[in-house]
Design an enzyme around this catalytic site. Structure first.
Site, PDB file in Angstrom:
ATOM      1  N   HIS A  74      -2.197  -6.857  -0.311  1.00  0.00           N
ATOM      2  CA  HIS A  74      -2.076  -5.498  -0.869  1.00  0.00           C
ATOM      3  C   HIS A  74      -0.736  -5.332  -1.560  1.00  0.00           C
ATOM      4  O   HIS A  74       0.296  -5.776  -1.047  1.00  0.00           O
ATOM      5  CB  HIS A  74      -2.335  -4.414   0.183  1.00  0.00           C
ATOM      6  CG  HIS A  74      -1.352  -4.353   1.320  1.00  0.00           C
ATOM      7  ND1 HIS A  74      -0.232  -3.563   1.287  1.00  0.00           N
ATOM      8  CD2 HIS A  74      -1.348  -4.966   2.530  1.00  0.00           C
ATOM      9  CE1 HIS A  74       0.425  -3.688   2.433  1.00  0.00           C
ATOM     10  NE2 HIS A  74      -0.214  -4.541   3.205  1.00  0.00           N
ATOM     11  N   ASP A  76       0.303  -2.268  -2.570  1.00  0.00           N
ATOM     12  CA  ASP A  76       0.872  -0.940  -2.297  1.00  0.00           C
ATOM     13  C   ASP A  76       1.833  -1.043  -1.114  1.00  0.00           C
ATOM     14  O   ASP A  76       1.762  -1.978  -0.321  1.00  0.00           O
ATOM     15  CB  ASP A  76      -0.219   0.100  -2.010  1.00  0.00           C
ATOM     16  CG  ASP A  76      -1.000  -0.172  -0.724  1.00  0.00           C
ATOM     17  OD1 ASP A  76      -1.318  -1.345  -0.454  1.00  0.00           O
ATOM     18  OD2 ASP A  76      -1.277   0.785   0.026  1.00  0.00           O
ATOM     19  N   ASP A 107       5.858  -6.723   3.614  1.00  0.00           N
ATOM     20  CA  ASP A 107       4.574  -6.006   3.754  1.00  0.00           C
ATOM     21  C   ASP A 107       4.220  -5.339   2.437  1.00  0.00           C
ATOM     22  O   ASP A 107       4.583  -4.208   2.224  1.00  0.00           O
ATOM     23  CB  ASP A 107       4.729  -4.985   4.891  1.00  0.00           C
ATOM     24  CG  ASP A 107       3.444  -4.272   5.226  1.00  0.00           C
ATOM     25  OD1 ASP A 107       2.386  -4.654   4.721  1.00  0.00           O
ATOM     26  OD2 ASP A 107       3.508  -3.296   6.002  1.00  0.00           O
ATOM     27  N   GLU A 141      -4.051  -0.262   0.922  1.00  0.00           N
ATOM     28  CA  GLU A 141      -4.068  -0.678   2.337  1.00  0.00           C
ATOM     29  C   GLU A 141      -3.276   0.285   3.215  1.00  0.00           C
ATOM     30  O   GLU A 141      -3.706   0.632   4.321  1.00  0.00           O
ATOM     31  CB  GLU A 141      -3.489  -2.098   2.480  1.00  0.00           C
ATOM     32  CG  GLU A 141      -3.814  -2.761   3.811  1.00  0.00           C
ATOM     33  CD  GLU A 141      -2.803  -2.489   4.911  1.00  0.00           C
ATOM     34  OE1 GLU A 141      -3.085  -2.843   6.064  1.00  0.00           O
ATOM     35  OE2 GLU A 141      -1.728  -1.916   4.643  1.00  0.00           O
ATOM     36  N   GLU A 142      -2.139   0.720   2.708  1.00  0.00           N
ATOM     37  CA  GLU A 142      -1.262   1.564   3.540  1.00  0.00           C
ATOM     38  C   GLU A 142      -1.802   2.985   3.701  1.00  0.00           C
ATOM     39  O   GLU A 142      -1.215   3.796   4.416  1.00  0.00           O
ATOM     40  CB  GLU A 142       0.169   1.589   2.969  1.00  0.00           C
ATOM     41  CG  GLU A 142       0.846   0.221   2.899  1.00  0.00           C
ATOM     42  CD  GLU A 142       1.216  -0.383   4.259  1.00  0.00           C
ATOM     43  OE1 GLU A 142       0.828   0.179   5.297  1.00  0.00           O
ATOM     44  OE2 GLU A 142       1.895  -1.431   4.263  1.00  0.00           O
ATOM     45  N   ASP A 168      -0.571 -11.166   6.272  1.00  0.00           N
ATOM     46  CA  ASP A 168      -0.106  -9.770   6.362  1.00  0.00           C
ATOM     47  C   ASP A 168       0.133  -9.407   7.825  1.00  0.00           C
ATOM     48  O   ASP A 168       0.018  -8.264   8.217  1.00  0.00           O
ATOM     49  CB  ASP A 168      -1.146  -8.833   5.717  1.00  0.00           C
ATOM     50  CG  ASP A 168      -0.586  -7.433   5.476  1.00  0.00           C
ATOM     51  OD1 ASP A 168       0.647  -7.281   5.406  1.00  0.00           O
ATOM     52  OD2 ASP A 168      -1.386  -6.485   5.363  1.00  0.00           O
ATOM     53  N   HIS A 414       7.875  -1.131   7.169  1.00  0.00           N
ATOM     54  CA  HIS A 414       7.697   0.332   7.236  1.00  0.00           C
ATOM     55  C   HIS A 414       9.021   1.065   7.495  1.00  0.00           C
ATOM     56  O   HIS A 414       9.016   2.288   7.632  1.00  0.00           O
ATOM     57  CB  HIS A 414       6.684   0.750   8.314  1.00  0.00           C
ATOM     58  CG  HIS A 414       5.285   0.335   8.011  1.00  0.00           C
ATOM     59  ND1 HIS A 414       4.180   0.950   8.551  1.00  0.00           N
ATOM     60  CD2 HIS A 414       4.791  -0.635   7.204  1.00  0.00           C
ATOM     61  CE1 HIS A 414       3.075   0.371   8.107  1.00  0.00           C
ATOM     62  NE2 HIS A 414       3.422  -0.611   7.286  1.00  0.00           N
TER      63      HIS A 414
END
Ligand code: BES
Ligand code: MN
Length: 441
Positions: A74, A76, A107, A141-142, A168, A414
């Site tokens: 991903h 995003d 990520d 994805e997020e 991931d 994150h």
């Protein structure tokens, strides 16, 4: 600087935050960069617009009779707040001490780019790949991949594959190759507590009007008992026991002391009777990811706020069903709600848990690639995080997913100062090259 590193820095410069509508054009531009890169490598690439963010699909030159691996990633990323905690701006990648600092470094841009560059190098060296490769790189994805399952259904035959590979997830420690055979699922929902029609003077009305912050705090506190057990009726009904071999294997991995070190908390917390890793990988949880209500500014302001909210996410394990869990949670809060306020539940996104047999033919092939790349026996683990689309890959495409994570425990995913080590980026490229060989068998 080598071209693989330059390419990663280029992708990292796009602020592709999927949850923020302000960044929609950045998300799109990032997809376009990736599609152009894949086209330049000789794959046939296309950008598919969904209701929200685009999906990039690229296929290598068809080689009938050879197996097909679908590589998912991903592009995003999560939001960057709190911005003042970053040492360098999140979308101006900075290299310090062998690490690339940027939002998305681990990520998931660094991880999917290692696959892309592995394929690029294999093509440069051999002119062809030992098997068929499909890249599926999405931009949602997020936010729970809301449009990807419908996309898979629509493009089922085009995406048909024998196996799926994703980087991931995490590595248990630097240099320790890690094969993940299970992920937790997730179910998100918001609880809104509505009190008076306007904010009230807390001296004039305090004492006879229920305070939404207090009522919300009671609801939040009712979720766990004193032993960390979730009190929502039916919550544990479908939960499977952890296997003995898993418990045994996990005692050899970094556990409580490492978690204390990584997090900086004064003591651990959790469901009584389970180890730290069992609690994080194999037991369901309830977390409050955000909470608010009333005055947040400087000093004091004497007010009874008109409303308060909490954003919950529940992590789920096999065989919990996200829809059942959301229903149970709704019923629980409706029953617990005091008469003096109105409680509103807003269900959010969700995704089921995933597990596979690590000793399947492709599982073993992936472990050979890990062993060869890192020159060490791979650790077999589950993870606490979620990749919502993985179970849909099983349901819709009928293929298992190999989770070959490259995220280090201190990668800050994150969080501020997210980073990816250059050495793991390079190892990821070597891993991909070896994986292509091993999966082709
Ligand atoms: N890469 C993570 C998932 C992950 C992290 C798995 C670490 C295992 C170990 C992924 O990008 C992620 O953050 N997923 C979200 C999904 C959610 C927003 C639907 C998550 O787990 O919170
Ligand atoms: Mn993530």
């Amino acid at each position: 600087m080598n071209s693989a590193l330059e390419d990663l820095l280029a992708v990292l410069r796009f602020p592709s935050i999927s949850t923020s509508s302000e960044n929609a054009a950045d998300v799109r531009n990032c997809a376009e960069w990736i599609a152009a890169k894949l086209t330049g490598m000789g794959l046939s690439a296309a950008i598919h617009q969904t209701v929200k963010h685009p999906v990039v699909v690229a296929k290598s030159k068809p080689q009938p009779g050879k197996p097909t691996v679908l590589i998912y990633g991903h592009y995003d990323v999560q939001p960057v707040d709190p911005l003042d905690q970053w040492q360098t701006p999140p979308f101006q990648p900075d290299i310090r001490d062998g690490r690339i600092f940027a939002r998305g470094a681990t990520d998931n841009k660094g991880q999917f780019m290692s696959h892309l560059c592995g394929v690029e190098q294999t093509l440069a060296e051999h002119g062809e790949l030992p098997l068929n490769v499909i890249f599926l790189i999405e931009g949602e994805e997020e936010i729970g991949s809301p449009n990807l399952a419908p996309f898979l259904r629509e493009h089922r035959s085009e995406l048909a594959c024998d196996i799926i590979a994703i980087s991931d997830t995490g590595m248990v420690a630097p240099g320790v190759p890690t094969f993940t055979y299970g992920l937790r699922g997730i179910a998100c929902l918001e609880v809104h507590v509505h009190g008076p029609t306007i904010d009230l003077h807390s001296g004039i009305f305090g004492g006879s009007v229920g305070n939404p912050n207090t009522m919300l705090a009671k609801l939040v506190a009712a979720v766990h008992d004193a032993h960390g057990r979730i009190q929502i009726p039916g919550f544990y009904n479908a939960v499977r026991d952890v296997h003995e071999w898993e418990k045994e294997a996990w005692t050899k991995l970094p556990g409580e002391a490492e978690t204390l070190r990584l997090t900086g908390v004064p003591a651990l917390w959790g469901e009584a009777g389970y180890s730290d890793l069992e609690c994080r990988w194999a037991r369901p949880t309830a977390e409050v990811n955000g909470i608010g209500g009333g005055y947040q500014g400087e000093g004091s302001k004497t007010v009874i706020p008109r409303s308060a909210f909490a954003k919950f996410s529940f992590r789920l394990v096999p065989d919990q069903d996200p829809d059942d869990i959301i229903k149970n949670v709704q019923t629980f809060f409706a029953k617990m709600a005091p008469d003096c306020v109105r409680v509103e539940i807003k269900p959010g996104h969700s995704g089921p848990p995933y597990s596979m047999d690590p000793h399947s033919v492709y599982g073993k092939a992936a472990q050979r690639a890990l062993r060869a790349t890192f020159d060490r026996e791979p650790a077999l683990i589950r993870e606490g995080g979620s990749i919502p689309i993985v179970q849909s890959f099983n349901d819709i495409l009928g293929s298992d997913t190999l989770l070959l994570g490259l995220a280090l425990p201190d990668c800050q995913m994150h969080a501020p100062n997210e980073n990816f080590t250059i050495s793991n980026y390079e190892a990821g490229i070597r891993l991909n090259r070896r994986l292509l060989q091993e999966l082709a068998m």
